[in-house]
Scaffold this motif. Structure first.
Motif, PDB file in Angstrom:
ATOM      1  N   LEU A   1       0.799  -1.158   0.052  1.00 51.26           N
ATOM      2  CA  LEU A   1       0.071   0.068  -0.019  1.00 51.26           C
ATOM      3  C   LEU A   1       0.918   1.251  -0.021  1.00 51.26           C
ATOM      4  CD1 LEU A   1      -2.826  -0.892   2.562  1.00 51.26           C
ATOM      5  CD2 LEU A   1      -2.738  -1.257   0.112  1.00 51.26           C
ATOM      6  N   GLY A   2       2.090   1.214   0.236  1.00 49.54           N
ATOM      7  CA  GLY A   2       3.115   2.410   0.162  1.00 49.54           C
ATOM      8  C   GLY A   2       3.043   3.253   1.184  1.00 49.54           C
ATOM      9  N   ILE A   3       2.725   2.566   2.400  1.00 50.33           N
ATOM     10  CA  ILE A   3       2.226   3.502   3.533  1.00 50.33           C
ATOM     11  C   ILE A   3       3.125   2.948   5.026  1.00 50.33           C
ATOM     12  CG2 ILE A   3       0.277   4.759   2.944  1.00 50.33           C
ATOM     13  CD1 ILE A   3      -1.182   2.653   4.547  1.00 50.33           C
ATOM     14  N   ALA A   4       4.140   2.110   4.392  1.00 52.31           N
ATOM     15  CA  ALA A   4       5.040   1.704   5.887  1.00 52.31           C
ATOM     16  C   ALA A   4       5.683   2.966   6.321  1.00 52.31           C
ATOM     17  CB  ALA A   4       6.001   0.702   5.113  1.00 52.31           C
ATOM     18  N   GLY A   5       5.766   2.966   7.582  1.00 48.68           N
ATOM     19  CA  GLY A   5       6.272   3.857   8.237  1.00 48.68           C
ATOM     20  C   GLY A   5       5.546   5.323   8.479  1.00 48.68           C
ATOM     21  N   LYS A   6       4.399   5.260   7.860  1.00 44.46           N
ATOM     22  CA  LYS A   6       3.306   6.393   8.037  1.00 44.46           C
ATOM     23  C   LYS A   6       2.854   6.466   9.482  1.00 44.46           C
ATOM     24  CE  LYS A   6       3.579   8.235   3.968  1.00 44.46           C
ATOM     25  NZ  LYS A   6       4.497   9.464   3.646  1.00 44.46           N
ATOM     26  N   ARG A   7       2.446   7.449  10.096  1.00 39.54           N
ATOM     27  CA  ARG A   7       2.025   7.399  11.284  1.00 39.54           C
ATOM     28  C   ARG A   7       0.126   7.676  11.241  1.00 39.54           C
ATOM     29  NH1 ARG A   7       6.235  12.404  11.914  1.00 39.54           N
ATOM     30  NH2 ARG A   7       4.965  12.346  10.036  1.00 39.54           N
ATOM     31  N   ALA A   8      -0.314   6.788  12.147  1.00 37.95           N
ATOM     32  CA  ALA A   8      -1.674   6.810  12.031  1.00 37.95           C
ATOM     33  C   ALA A   8      -2.514   6.860  13.290  1.00 37.95           C
ATOM     34  CB  ALA A   8      -2.163   5.384  11.258  1.00 37.95           C
ATOM     35  N   ILE A   9      -3.327   7.794  13.473  1.00 35.60           N
ATOM     36  CA  ILE A   9      -4.363   7.663  14.597  1.00 35.60           C
ATOM     37  C   ILE A   9      -5.498   7.045  14.194  1.00 35.60           C
ATOM     38  CG2 ILE A   9      -5.551   9.274  16.168  1.00 35.60           C
ATOM     39  CD1 ILE A   9      -3.592  11.079  15.993  1.00 35.60           C
ATOM     40  N   ILE A  10      -5.917   5.975  14.937  1.00 35.85           N
ATOM     41  CA  ILE A  10      -7.361   5.262  14.641  1.00 35.85           C
ATOM     42  C   ILE A  10      -8.025   5.532  15.915  1.00 35.85           C
ATOM     43  CG2 ILE A  10      -8.365   3.326  14.129  1.00 35.85           C
ATOM     44  CD1 ILE A  10      -4.717   3.331  13.837  1.00 35.85           C
ATOM     45  N   CYS A  11      -9.260   6.384  15.688  1.00 33.04           N
ATOM     46  CA  CYS A  11     -10.085   6.502  17.152  1.00 33.04           C
ATOM     47  C   CYS A  11     -10.962   5.397  17.388  1.00 33.04           C
ATOM     48  CB  CYS A  11     -10.825   7.526  16.705  1.00 33.04           C
ATOM     49  SG  CYS A  11      -9.847   9.203  16.285  1.00 33.04           S
ATOM     50  N   ALA A  12     -11.153   5.159  18.508  1.00 36.73           N
ATOM     51  CA  ALA A  12     -12.387   4.178  18.851  1.00 36.73           C
ATOM     52  C   ALA A  12     -11.680   2.734  18.443  1.00 36.73           C
ATOM     53  CB  ALA A  12     -13.660   4.536  18.498  1.00 36.73           C
ATOM     54  N   SER A  13     -10.606   2.499  18.495  1.00 37.60           N
ATOM     55  CA  SER A  13     -10.085   1.335  18.033  1.00 37.60           C
ATOM     56  C   SER A  13      -9.622   0.041  18.896  1.00 37.60           C
ATOM     57  CB  SER A  13      -8.668   1.646  17.184  1.00 37.60           C
ATOM     58  OG  SER A  13      -7.766   2.339  18.129  1.00 37.60           O
ATOM     59  N   SER A  14     -10.184   0.162  19.884  1.00 37.69           N
ATOM     60  CA  SER A  14     -10.122  -1.258  20.964  1.00 37.69           C
ATOM     61  C   SER A  14     -10.693  -2.285  20.561  1.00 37.69           C
ATOM     62  CB  SER A  14     -10.360  -0.880  22.401  1.00 37.69           C
ATOM     63  OG  SER A  14     -11.796  -0.527  22.557  1.00 37.69           O
ATOM     64  N   LYS A  15     -11.675  -2.413  19.875  1.00 35.63           N
ATOM     65  CA  LYS A  15     -12.716  -3.408  19.374  1.00 35.63           C
ATOM     66  C   LYS A  15     -13.245  -2.819  18.198  1.00 35.63           C
ATOM     67  CE  LYS A  15     -16.216  -2.059  22.596  1.00 35.63           C
ATOM     68  NZ  LYS A  15     -17.285  -2.695  23.803  1.00 35.63           N
ATOM     69  N   GLY A  16     -13.986  -3.907  17.605  1.00 43.52           N
ATOM     70  CA  GLY A  16     -14.900  -3.485  16.496  1.00 43.52           C
ATOM     71  C   GLY A  16     -14.269  -3.303  15.104  1.00 43.52           C
ATOM     72  N   LEU A  17     -14.966  -2.387  14.552  1.00 41.47           N
ATOM     73  CA  LEU A  17     -14.445  -1.868  13.172  1.00 41.47           C
ATOM     74  C   LEU A  17     -12.999  -0.948  13.126  1.00 41.47           C
ATOM     75  CD1 LEU A  17     -17.746  -0.834  11.235  1.00 41.47           C
ATOM     76  CD2 LEU A  17     -16.786  -3.057  11.446  1.00 41.47           C
ATOM     77  N   GLY A  18     -13.156  -0.361  14.479  1.00 44.11           N
ATOM     78  CA  GLY A  18     -11.846   0.547  14.676  1.00 44.11           C
ATOM     79  C   GLY A  18     -10.751  -0.322  14.486  1.00 44.11           C
ATOM     80  N   LYS A  19     -11.014  -1.531  15.585  1.00 46.20           N
ATOM     81  CA  LYS A  19      -9.809  -2.524  15.602  1.00 46.20           C
ATOM     82  C   LYS A  19      -9.527  -3.103  14.242  1.00 46.20           C
ATOM     83  CE  LYS A  19      -8.713  -6.610  18.073  1.00 46.20           C
ATOM     84  NZ  LYS A  19      -9.345  -7.538  19.083  1.00 46.20           N
ATOM     85  N   GLY A  20     -10.342  -3.412  13.540  1.00 48.81           N
ATOM     86  CA  GLY A  20     -10.212  -4.054  12.145  1.00 48.81           C
ATOM     87  C   GLY A  20      -9.333  -3.091  11.403  1.00 48.81           C
ATOM     88  N   CYS A  21      -9.327  -1.556  11.426  1.00 51.49           N
ATOM     89  CA  CYS A  21      -8.805  -0.708  10.667  1.00 51.49           C
ATOM     90  C   CYS A  21      -7.332  -0.578  11.177  1.00 51.49           C
ATOM     91  CB  CYS A  21      -9.515   0.707  10.730  1.00 51.49           C
ATOM     92  SG  CYS A  21     -11.090   0.714  10.112  1.00 51.49           S
ATOM     93  N   ALA A  22      -7.198  -0.641  12.644  1.00 48.20           N
ATOM     94  CA  ALA A  22      -5.921  -0.444  13.291  1.00 48.20           C
ATOM     95  C   ALA A  22      -5.196  -1.689  12.867  1.00 48.20           C
ATOM     96  CB  ALA A  22      -5.938  -0.468  14.705  1.00 48.20           C
ATOM     97  N   ILE A  23      -5.783  -2.919  12.730  1.00 51.35           N
ATOM     98  CA  ILE A  23      -4.787  -4.036  12.326  1.00 51.35           C
ATOM     99  C   ILE A  23      -4.465  -3.992  10.843  1.00 51.35           C
ATOM    100  CG2 ILE A  23      -4.923  -6.396  11.900  1.00 51.35           C
ATOM    101  CD1 ILE A  23      -6.781  -6.705  14.265  1.00 51.35           C
ATOM    102  N   ALA A  24      -5.358  -3.479  10.148  1.00 53.60           N
ATOM    103  CA  ALA A  24      -4.930  -3.408   8.734  1.00 53.60           C
ATOM    104  C   ALA A  24      -3.809  -2.606   8.392  1.00 53.60           C
ATOM    105  CB  ALA A  24      -6.151  -2.965   7.924  1.00 53.60           C
ATOM    106  N   LEU A  25      -3.898  -1.224   8.910  1.00 51.98           N
ATOM    107  CA  LEU A  25      -2.876  -0.320   8.771  1.00 51.98           C
ATOM    108  C   LEU A  25      -1.644  -0.945   9.489  1.00 51.98           C
ATOM    109  CD1 LEU A  25      -4.801   2.864   9.682  1.00 51.98           C
ATOM    110  CD2 LEU A  25      -3.928   2.223   7.650  1.00 51.98           C
ATOM    111  N   ALA A  26      -1.626  -1.411  10.776  1.00 45.09           N
ATOM    112  CA  ALA A  26      -0.422  -2.007  11.288  1.00 45.09           C
ATOM    113  C   ALA A  26       0.242  -3.134  10.105  1.00 45.09           C
ATOM    114  CB  ALA A  26      -0.596  -2.524  12.389  1.00 45.09           C
ATOM    115  N   GLU A  27      -0.385  -3.957   9.491  1.00 45.00           N
ATOM    116  CA  GLU A  27      -0.133  -4.915   8.654  1.00 45.00           C
ATOM    117  C   GLU A  27       0.472  -4.390   7.361  1.00 45.00           C
ATOM    118  OE1 GLU A  27      -3.169  -8.680   9.588  1.00 45.00           O
ATOM    119  OE2 GLU A  27      -3.547  -7.196   7.958  1.00 45.00           O
ATOM    120  N   ALA A  28       0.130  -3.241   7.272  1.00 45.26           N
ATOM    121  CA  ALA A  28       0.661  -2.247   6.130  1.00 45.26           C
ATOM    122  C   ALA A  28       2.011  -1.463   6.364  1.00 45.26           C
ATOM    123  CB  ALA A  28      -0.441  -1.162   5.518  1.00 45.26           C
TER     124      ALA A  28
END
Length: 259
Positions: free
Chosen positions: A3-30
């Protein structure tokens, strides 16, 4: 896909569970360095450790209510110059609009419209100066197809969508994009609670109520946080630089529209 975003800094609000957590995992994997957030410190800590263990990503935890100034300040202190902002927050519970008093209405608008706008105000100029920014707002398919009882949530999120439609066009030439992802029936606590409320109201079992709800989805099932997170991560990618001001339905075909 890289995805070309390795090393980018991301804030994911309300990410301890649910859809926010799904987004956090995907960005961490990237390969992103991520800040995860939630109001329950123990749940948040467990999520952060899970992501670190499974992805090797740098994960910072901020236990706070993102709807408050204190919570927003804590997020921005943990990541003063984010490249990616995922706006997410819990919505008002299912309730007949007649039962909503002024305080409840103002709280709903604060959570689902004012809060993401405030965070965008805080980070967007820095993104423009650096020449890269990805902002994704998680709203709901009910913005397009209203659900009785979720009127406050739908209205506040629709207001956010319209507000940012113009803003997105003012920063597109700085490689800063603003898009919205609209979940449909997703396998989250919110869906479970809504099904429980429907079962109680109609006097049927949870299983019967669930079948009734999911029968409306052409895909025949609820979506997963992993699927949702992958869609969100793509909108944050280098490849998505020419996509802005758009609303992406992740709903298994629930909303019957072509345009």
């Amino acid at each position: 896909m890289d995805l070309g975003i390795a090393g980018k800094r991301a804030i994911i609000c309300a990410s301890s569970k649910g859809l926010g957590k799904g987004c956090a995992i995907a960005l961490a994997e990237a390969g992103c360095e991520i800040v995860v957030n939630g109001r329950d410190a123990s749940t948040l800590a467990a999520t952060a450790e899970e992501i670190r263990k499974n992805t090797g990503a740098q994960v910072t935890e901020v236990a706070a209510d993102v709807s408050t100034k204190k919570g927003q300040d804590a997020l921005l202190a943990a990541c003063p110059a984010p490249d990616i902002l995922i706006n997410n927050n819990g919505g008002p519970p299912l309730k007949d609009f007649r039962e909503l008093d002024r305080e409840a209405i103002l709280n709903g608008v604060t959570q689902n419209m004012v809060t993401p706008i405030e965070l965008i105000q805080a980070v967007i100029d820095g993104m423009c100066e650096r020449g890269f920014g990805r902002i994704v707002n998680i709203t709901s398919s009910s913005v397009y197809m209203p659900i009785p009882g979720l009127d406050l949530s739908s209205g506040a999120r629709a207001g956010l969508t319209s507000f940012l439609g113009g803003v997105a066009r003012t920063v597109a030439n700085r490689n800063v994009t603003i898009n919205t992802v609209l979940p449909g029936k997703m396998d989250t606590d919110r869906l479970t609670n809504n099904i429980k409320a429907t079962a109680q109201k109609t006097g049927v079992s949870y299983e019967e109520a669930e079948k009734s709800v999911l029968r409306l989805v052409p895909a025949g099932r609820a979506g997963t946080a992993e699927e949702f997170g992958s869609a969100c991560a793509f909108l944050c990618s280098r490849q998505a630089a020419y996509i802005t001001g758009q609303n992406l339905l992740v709903d298994g075909g629930l909303v019957p529209k072509s345009f």
